[in-house]
Design an enzyme around this catalytic site. Structure first.
Site, short mmCIF file in Angstrom:
data_model
loop_
_atom_site.label_atom_id
_atom_site.label_comp_id
_atom_site.label_asym_id
_atom_site.label_seq_id
_atom_site.Cartn_x
_atom_site.Cartn_y
_atom_site.Cartn_z
N ARG A 102 0.78 -1.11 -0.04
CA ARG A 102 -0.15 -0.12 -0.09
C ARG A 102 0.87 1.20 -0.03
O ARG A 102 0.41 2.03 -0.52
CB ARG A 102 -0.79 0.02 1.12
CG ARG A 102 -2.16 -0.97 0.98
CD ARG A 102 -3.01 -1.04 2.40
NE ARG A 102 -2.46 -2.00 2.94
CZ ARG A 102 -2.93 -2.45 4.26
NH1 ARG A 102 -4.18 -2.01 4.60
NH2 ARG A 102 -2.49 -3.31 5.08
N LYS A 198 -14.77 8.63 -2.95
CA LYS A 198 -14.67 8.94 -1.46
C LYS A 198 -13.49 9.57 -1.43
O LYS A 198 -12.51 9.85 -2.22
CB LYS A 198 -14.35 7.38 -0.86
CG LYS A 198 -13.35 6.83 -0.89
CD LYS A 198 -13.23 5.65 -0.01
CE LYS A 198 -11.98 4.96 0.23
NZ LYS A 198 -11.21 4.84 -0.90
N ARG A 200 -10.33 10.27 1.48
CA ARG A 200 -9.72 9.29 2.69
C ARG A 200 -8.79 10.51 3.42
O ARG A 200 -7.88 10.70 3.41
CB ARG A 200 -8.82 8.11 2.51
CG ARG A 200 -8.29 7.36 3.49
CD ARG A 200 -7.39 6.34 2.91
NE ARG A 200 -7.98 5.20 2.14
CZ ARG A 200 -8.31 4.31 2.68
NH1 ARG A 200 -8.46 3.99 4.15
NH2 ARG A 200 -9.13 3.17 1.71
N ASP A 224 -12.86 -5.32 -4.13
CA ASP A 224 -11.67 -4.84 -3.79
C ASP A 224 -10.68 -5.92 -3.71
O ASP A 224 -10.75 -6.86 -3.57
CB ASP A 224 -11.89 -3.98 -2.26
CG ASP A 224 -10.63 -2.92 -2.47
OD1 ASP A 224 -9.92 -2.77 -2.97
OD2 ASP A 224 -11.16 -1.83 -1.36
#
Length: 317
Positions: A102, A198, A200, A224
């Protein structure tokens, strides 16, 4: 599958992250799991003993970087070193879940790129190839200077939903980064796609802004690659129902499911969460809402194709 590797040219070893998956992979190929022990000194240092000859063999080591992440990474690095010093012909890392992915770019000043760091560690230790599943970002493949086979979980997840004969489906990506994944599933299910737009504000905290696409009266399937704390996926599911979706399913390849994830899923509008066993699911997380699919046949077939110098891309179809 009957084994064609009685000569011992192909060996599959498992470390501690996902022994059950490794056993299933070995069974699919038709070879026994290689014999090795993973233990620790009293201060926590990891010790690995390979208990059979691997000289001149093509070795495949199954190890996801699931929790405890850092311990599993060290196990893998030490195993690679042991294999190299024991004269393995090739050292192939089968990493169903590639951790630290990530952090794949510098989004802010003075940030590390850990996805590149893990690639460097594997190569420096002596890995010759990596077989992995649904990287968080496909461009992580470019961090490697050794061959990497990037398998996809979408066909497995899509085939499962196809058997449920659900009418009026819309496949929804919970963010803009997963649109290509959602499109692949939508193509397989012959369904339209939607997108959750969205923001974050900080890691593991998501705030839904609006929904792109027509979801009114439809059955939504959220897809996802990773579900970690389940904040994003449950927020998205609840928003879909509030905006007119008939019911919501969710799926992912890598069920990290840490912290409050299970409580959030249990209390959400998600009817069923479909996952794969790229990361082992502890017994306490096996709730009625969760369905687990096996990636062992996919990975086993990939290993056979790599070993026999055949195309792996056919597995993406």
């Amino acid at each position: 599958m009957a084994s064609t590797y009685k000569d011992g040219s192909l060996k599959v070893f498992s470390l501690n992250s996902n022994r059950e998956l490794a056993k299933d992979i070995a069974d699919h190929i038709g070879v026994p799991l290689g014999k090795c022990t993973v233990s620790s000194f009293s201060d926590g240092e990891i010790q690995i003993n390979i208990e059979e000859s691997i000289r001149g063999c093509d070795v495949y080591v199954v190890q996801s970087t699931s929790t405890p992440v850092n311990e599993h990474i060290m196990e893998l690095l030490i195993m690679i070193d042991a294999l190299k010093r024991a004269s393995a012909r090739s050292i192939n890392i089968v990493m169903p879940y590639y951790g630290y992915a990530r952090q794949d770019r510098k989004a802010r000043s003075r940030e590390p790129i850990t996805a590149k760091l893990i690639a460097d560690l594997l190569e420096t230790a002596g890995a010759d190839r990596v077989i992995t599943l649904d990287l968080h970002a496909p461009q992580i493949q470019a961090f490697f200077d050794i061959p990497i086979d990037h398998l996809q979980g979408v066909p497995i997840l899509s085939d499962y939903f196809a058997t449920k004969n659900i009418d009026d489906i819309v496949v929804v990506s919970p963010d803009h980064g997963g649109v290509s994944r959602a499109r692949k599933m939508a193509d397989r299910l012959k369904a339209p796609i939607g997108i959750i737009d969205k923001r974050r504000p900080r890691p593991n905290v998501a705030e839904v802004m609006n929904i792109v696409g027509n979801i009114e009266g439809k059955t939504a399937i959220l897809i996802d690659d990773i579900i970690d704390t389940a904040g994003t996926i449950t927020l998205a599911a609840n928003a879909l129902v509030e905006n007119g979706a008939k019911e919501v399913y969710a799926c992912c390849t890598h069920p990290v499911l840490s912290g409050p994830a299970m409580e959030r899923i249990e209390n959400s509008k998600i009817k069923e969460l479909v996952i794969t066993n790229s990361i082992p699911l502890p017994e306490e997380k096996r709730i009625d809402k969760v369905t687990e699919l096996s990636v062992a046949p996919l990975i086993g077939e990939a290993i056979v194709r790599v070993h026999e110098l055949q195309s792996v891309s056919i597995l993406f179809d």
